[in-house]
Structure formats: C-alpha cells, structure tokens
Write an enzyme that holds these catalytic residues in place. Structure first.
Site, PDB file in Angstrom:
ATOM      1  N   HIS A 386       0.875  -1.436  -0.094  1.00  0.00           N
ATOM      2  CA  HIS A 386       0.034  -0.041  -0.019  1.00  0.00           C
ATOM      3  C   HIS A 386       0.681   1.569   0.196  1.00  0.00           C
ATOM      4  CE1 HIS A 386      -3.763   1.767  -0.164  1.00  0.00           C
ATOM      5  NE2 HIS A 386      -4.577   1.437   1.104  1.00  0.00           N
ATOM      6  N   ASP A 390      -2.092   2.215  -4.635  1.00  0.00           N
ATOM      7  CA  ASP A 390      -3.168   2.837  -4.157  1.00  0.00           C
ATOM      8  C   ASP A 390      -4.443   1.852  -4.345  1.00  0.00           C
ATOM      9  OD1 ASP A 390      -1.776   4.986  -3.316  1.00  0.00           O
ATOM     10  OD2 ASP A 390      -2.402   6.037  -5.280  1.00  0.00           O
TER      11      ASP A 390
END
Length: 413
Positions: A386, A390
């Site tokens: 992450h 995204d």
C-alpha cells in the site's frame, strides 16, 4: 598421511555464506572423490557438494542449520600423501555440483525394470544424490523408512535399506490404537529452506503494509475454451490448466499498471518499475515454498507459457532449478489448486509489490440476465504494497484481469 581442508566455495553470485542443510557423511567415514558429502542452502536453493579428494573425514564445520562463510573450513580430510595437498579453493574439483558426478555402485535390490510406480519416489523427502542412487539401484524409495525431520530419508537410511537386501529399515512396527491417549512432543529444529521462508515471511509481514483485494470471476467461458483446446490434443500431449491462461492475462494487464510490476529497493529508497514481466509461480515442494520464474511472460504463446510453467515448477520440486531460475520475479501468482478455498491473504514476495492468489473454481447458481444459471466461479485474492500501490489502482488492475478472463478471446487479441 596429511590433512586436506575443504573450504566452502562460492556457491553463486553474491553468496557470502551458506547454511548446512544436510550432512551425508560423518566423522570417521572414508569417502572417494566425487562422493556427495553435504547439501548447503543459499538464499535461493540447496546445492549438493562432492568430496574433492579420497580420504577419511576428520572434522566437520558444524551441525544442521549452522551458517558457514564462503572460504571457511567445511570438512577436514585425512589423505594419503606427503602433506603437499593443494588448497581446496584452487582446483576445479571443489566447484559445487547440483548433482554429484558418479555415486558409488550399489547392488540392485529390485530385479524388475522401473515402472510408472516409481514416480512416487518424487514425492519422498530426500536429497538428489539419494534419488539418483535409488534410480540406479532400482530401489523404491517409498519402502525406505526415513529417520530425518518429517520423515526425510537420509544417506544412512538408504544404505541400511540396501544392506538389508531391500527390507525396510526398522521403523514404527505397530500402529497406535486410533483413540489411544498420547503424550510427549517432537522438537524440530527450524533449519534450511524452512528457516529462510520463516525469515522472509516475517520480514515481508513486518515491513510491508499489505492491502488485500478479492474479486469474483466468472470462468465459464474460459473453462469452455480450455476444455475445447484439450479435446483437440493427442493422447500423449500435456493438457492445459487454468494457470497459463491466468499468466497470459496478467502479463497483458500489468502493462497498464506499471506500479504493480515493480520492486522496492529499500536501501536506495527507489521504486523500480520493470518493463518485462518475470512471473513468479509460487510452488510447494518437499522442502517448502519456492518461487521459480517464468521470464518474459509478456512474449509467450499459450503453449509456450504452459510448457515453461511446467518446466520451472518441476525443476523447483526436484531441486534441479538453477539459481537464476529462482530469483528475479517482478510479480507472483500463488495457488493452492484444489485446496484453494474461498479467500486467501497471500503475503508479498519481497522486493515485489504485488501478488495474485488463485482460489478454488466451483460451480454455483448465479443470476444472469434475470435467469438462474450454473456458472463456474472463482475468487482472485490479491495483496499489494500500500506504500506504492493505491487501493484504486489495485482494484482497477484486478477488475481488468477479471474482464479479460471472463472474455478469454481478449487474452489473444
């Protein structure tokens, strides 16, 4: 009589140390040149080493799981001679061998020729040298009792079996009653590939903020295509599985999401987005999980992709994979096959930033255009780093992969 010190050679590019995975000798053994003596574990693979000289084993560097630096003494031999033995680092005879050149002759204990049943040997836990000696001697390894960790067949187990004329060595002679009370516990030292796996999983889970995304895929059309192509194959041709279709689709889709086909170099603080797709195929082996690599997946045809997946995964299972075949993947597919379950949470294969998990395909009733139909459905369970991928981009990539799998003609357009 003089001493010959066999030092650990360089086992591959960038290797500075190696872990002792298995001793095939013990102090006091007399060995011949090219006899297998030990298996050493690098970051990527187990490498079997052979004796560089004829001699008697005087000393060993350590126990299973100990780490030995390159160039440090590994084995000390007592040899015949005037004490002018050459340093082990200077001769080609000390180079590592994935398989020992020639094992000592072993009397056959099975007279009939090999049959397809001997393929079961491949599922037995043992070293490549013992597999080779078993093939040469016609020994069915499934009949040999292994005394090593998780039933692994050691050199002493194999030799005891041969010495006994093909009779199984002493193992548990009686089966415990099904509901008998049990006591005690087994202590198993975590060494070799299992320790490497533990360290990598711990590091990945600690350092990477995983983002998980699961998507349902209708594979009905793809399964129809796969079955049709398999029906056209000859009796001796390999049947297509789902995996090469998924691999081709992923190689196509990831071109539009370069941030997912990437490595993160933590030391330099650099995200490296790769142009080729070097696809890792997580493969369960008797030694643990390995990730052989299909190079340049983006440029392969369906049959080429299927053949290369079979080749590299089999090489990983039988310990013949070369070092460069077990490193350099840019994104990984992992599958538990029929055990795939409904959802999984795969851990990213560092330094990659994405991994795609394949779950079990099942027939389920689904609503299609207002009607109930039986469709072949499967979930894709993905994880992404992450920090660099995204959630929107991760979901978009998996959605694109789903669309391509549901309209399989688009894989080839």
């Amino acid at each position: 009589m003089s001493e010959y010190i066999f030092k650990l050679p360089d086992l591959g590019e960038g290797t500075v140390e190696s872990e002792i995975a298995e001793w095939m000798i013990k102090v006091g053994d007399v060995v011949q040149e090219e006899d297998p003596v030990c298996s050493m574990l690098t970051d990527k693979a187990a490498v079997e080493l052979s004796a560089p000289v004829n001699g008697k084993v005087v000393a060993l560097a350590g126990e299973l799981g100990d780490v030995v630096p390159v160039g440090a003494p590994l084995i000390t031999f007592a040899i015949e001679g005037d004490g002018h033995a050459k340093d082990a680092r200077s001769e080609g005879s000390t180079e590592p061998h994935a398989e020992a050149a020639t094992a000592p002759a072993v009397s056959k204990v099975v007279d009939q020729p090999k049959t397809a049943d001997t393929a079961l040997n491949d599922k037995v836990m043992t070293s490549p040298s013992i597999r080779r000696r078993a093939r040469e001697a016609g020994v069915d390894l499934t009949r040999v009792h292994g005394s090593g960790p998780r039933g692994r067949i050691l050199k002493t187990d194999f030799e005891a079996f041969v010495t006994n004329g093909g009779q199984a060595s002493a193992g548990p002679s009686a089966v415990r009653p099904e509901f008998a009370a049990r006591s005690g516990a087994d202590e198993i030292k975590v060494v070799g590939l299992r320790r490497k796996i533990a360290q990598r999983m711990e590091s990945a889970n600690r350092e990477i903020p995983h983002f998980a995304y699961v998507e349902e895929v209708d594979l009905t059309a793809l399964e129809d295509l796969r079955k049709h192509l398999n029906q056209r194959k000859g009796a001796d041709e390999k049947r297509l599985t789902l995996l090469p279709f998924l691999a081709m689709a992923l190689a196509r889709v990831v071109a539009d999401y370069p941030q997912c086909n990437a490595h993160y170099d933590a030391e330099r603080g650099v995200l490296i987005q790769h142009h080729p797709v070097h696809l890792g195929i997580a493969t369960q082996t008797e030694d643990g999980l390995k990730v052989p690599v299909v190079r340049n997946a983006e440029g392969r045809s369906l049959e080429d992709m299927a053949a290369e997946i079979r080749r590299v995964t089999q090489a990983a299972r039988d310990n013949t994979a070369k070092r460069d075949e077990l490193m350099g993947s840019t994104i990984t597919i992992t599958s538990l096959g029929k055990l795939g379950g409904i959802v999984s949470t795969p851990i990213i294969n560092q330094p990659e930033v994405g991994i795609i998990g394949v779950n079990k395909a099942v027939e389920r009733p689904m609503i299609v255009d207002g009607e109930v139909e039986v469709r072949t459905m499967m979930n894709l369970s993905s994880s992404f780093d992450h920090r660099f991928v995204d959630g929107f981009d991760a979901a978009s990539m998996i959605q694109s992969l789903r669309e391509m799998l549901e309209q399989p003609a688009t894989i080839f357009i």
